[in-house]
Structure formats: structure tokens, C-alpha cells
Enzyme design. Sequence first.
Site, mmCIF file in Angstrom:
data_model
loop_
_atom_site.group_PDB
_atom_site.id
_atom_site.type_symbol
_atom_site.label_atom_id
_atom_site.label_comp_id
_atom_site.label_asym_id
_atom_site.label_seq_id
_atom_site.Cartn_x
_atom_site.Cartn_y
_atom_site.Cartn_z
ATOM 1 C CE1 TYR A 58 16.168 44.961 -25.932
ATOM 2 C CE2 TYR A 58 18.344 45.790 -26.503
ATOM 3 C CZ TYR A 58 16.970 45.905 -26.556
ATOM 4 O OH TYR A 58 16.388 46.956 -27.235
ATOM 5 C CE LYS A 88 15.446 44.484 -29.580
ATOM 6 N NZ LYS A 88 14.199 44.706 -30.348
#
Length: 240
Positions: free
Chosen positions: A147, A151
Site C-alpha cells: 500500500y 501511494k
Amino acid sequence: MDRTVLVTGGTRGIGAAIAKRMAADGYRVAANFAGNETAAAEFEAETGIRTFRWSVAEYDACGAGLRDVEAELGPVEILVNNAGITRDAMFHRLTVEQWQQVIGTNLNGVFNMSHLVWSGMRERKFGRIVNISSINGQKGQLGQTNYSAAKAGEIGLTKALAQEGARSGITVNAICPGYIATDMVMAVPEKVRDAIISQIPVGRLGEAEEIARCVAFLASDDAGFITGSTLTANGGQYLH
């Protein structure tokens, strides 16, 4: 406002708040979703905002979905890349599938959607792309290498693409929310939630509507001189 906005992951959480705010501001709004038909149907019935189903991880599906949106609502001039998933695991337990799923949706999805609207924005000499990144793309988070990588990649993509779009009237910016009081965060045990809040200087979780207001500004004509920027909205938890 005679412009069409597409919000990916737009029927729940932060995405729903963004879609509602943009509709309230007078835009024509399309809300994409990937799987939860019940939530999407409830959202559309409540708001009147049209919903469209496809996976942002699949380029061809994005193309077909975009054609459906534009046939009904007109050319997408404002794209909000909000769709995202988590598949958390400590790195030594992280599977290839968990890595690819998160990168596929959270980073490839931003490329897919942005790439498909880009030519039209260049031809019209106007466009707004707002990428919803995360505090964990800025500072990292244990158990979230997939993640955090995705991002952080969104932020790099934002900075590079902004330079390409500037002369064509296209701005590209990122927003990095901190911990927001979405259903997912509110579902964690109270002790865990209290521990999170203790790390936030303003002493509370953010509200989805606060992120929506950030999007509304960056999408507006007032933000025409802002591009390649990362807007941090985390209550002072991480200063970058």
C-alpha cells in the site's frame, strides 16, 4: 458548473463524500465502483448520482467504463483517482498476489484512468486530475509495504504528469489524507482507534467531507496555478 467529474471508488467512504460535494457544487458526477452493488445502488438512490461498475485495475474495462460515462454525461474534464484497496501483511508474509492486487488497483488504476482521459483533456486544453494518495505513501507504514509503495508511486506520478500537462491547461495534484473516520477506521477496536488518535496533534480523526473540500478546491478554476502539489490533510500527524 457545466463540467463532468468522474470519481473512482466513489460510492463509499471518502469517494462518496467527494462525489456528493462535487454534485452539490453543480458538476455532473459519475461514481465508479468495483464490486459492492448493494452499496452502489443505495448510494445512487440516495443521491441521484449515476454509478458505473468496472475495475480500475483493468485497462480495457476502464476504457469501456469511460465510454459509458461520457456517452451519458459528456467528456470527463475532472478525474478523481480515489479507488483503493488494502491487503495488509508483514513483508515476510506478504504474498505475490497481495502485492499485485494492491499495486494493480492503487497505482496501475491511477495510470489506467489518467491515460484514458489524457488525450481528451489535451485537446480541450483543460483538465483536472486529483489523486488520493495517503499519509502512508509519505511516511510508510509497517505491514503495508504494498500500500505504501503504491501511494508513494501516486505522488511521483502526480509530479511527473503535472509537468506534461501544464502547457495544456491540465493540473495534476495529490491529496494525502491521514486517518479519516470512514467505516473501515471506525470498525477497528476502540483501543486501537484511541491509539491512532493519540498520534494526531489535533486530537481527532478527519472527516471524509474535509477531504472532499480539498478536492473541490483543487478541481476549481481558483486552483489553476496549483499543479504537481501534494496537499497534506492529516491533522498534523506527519509534517512533510
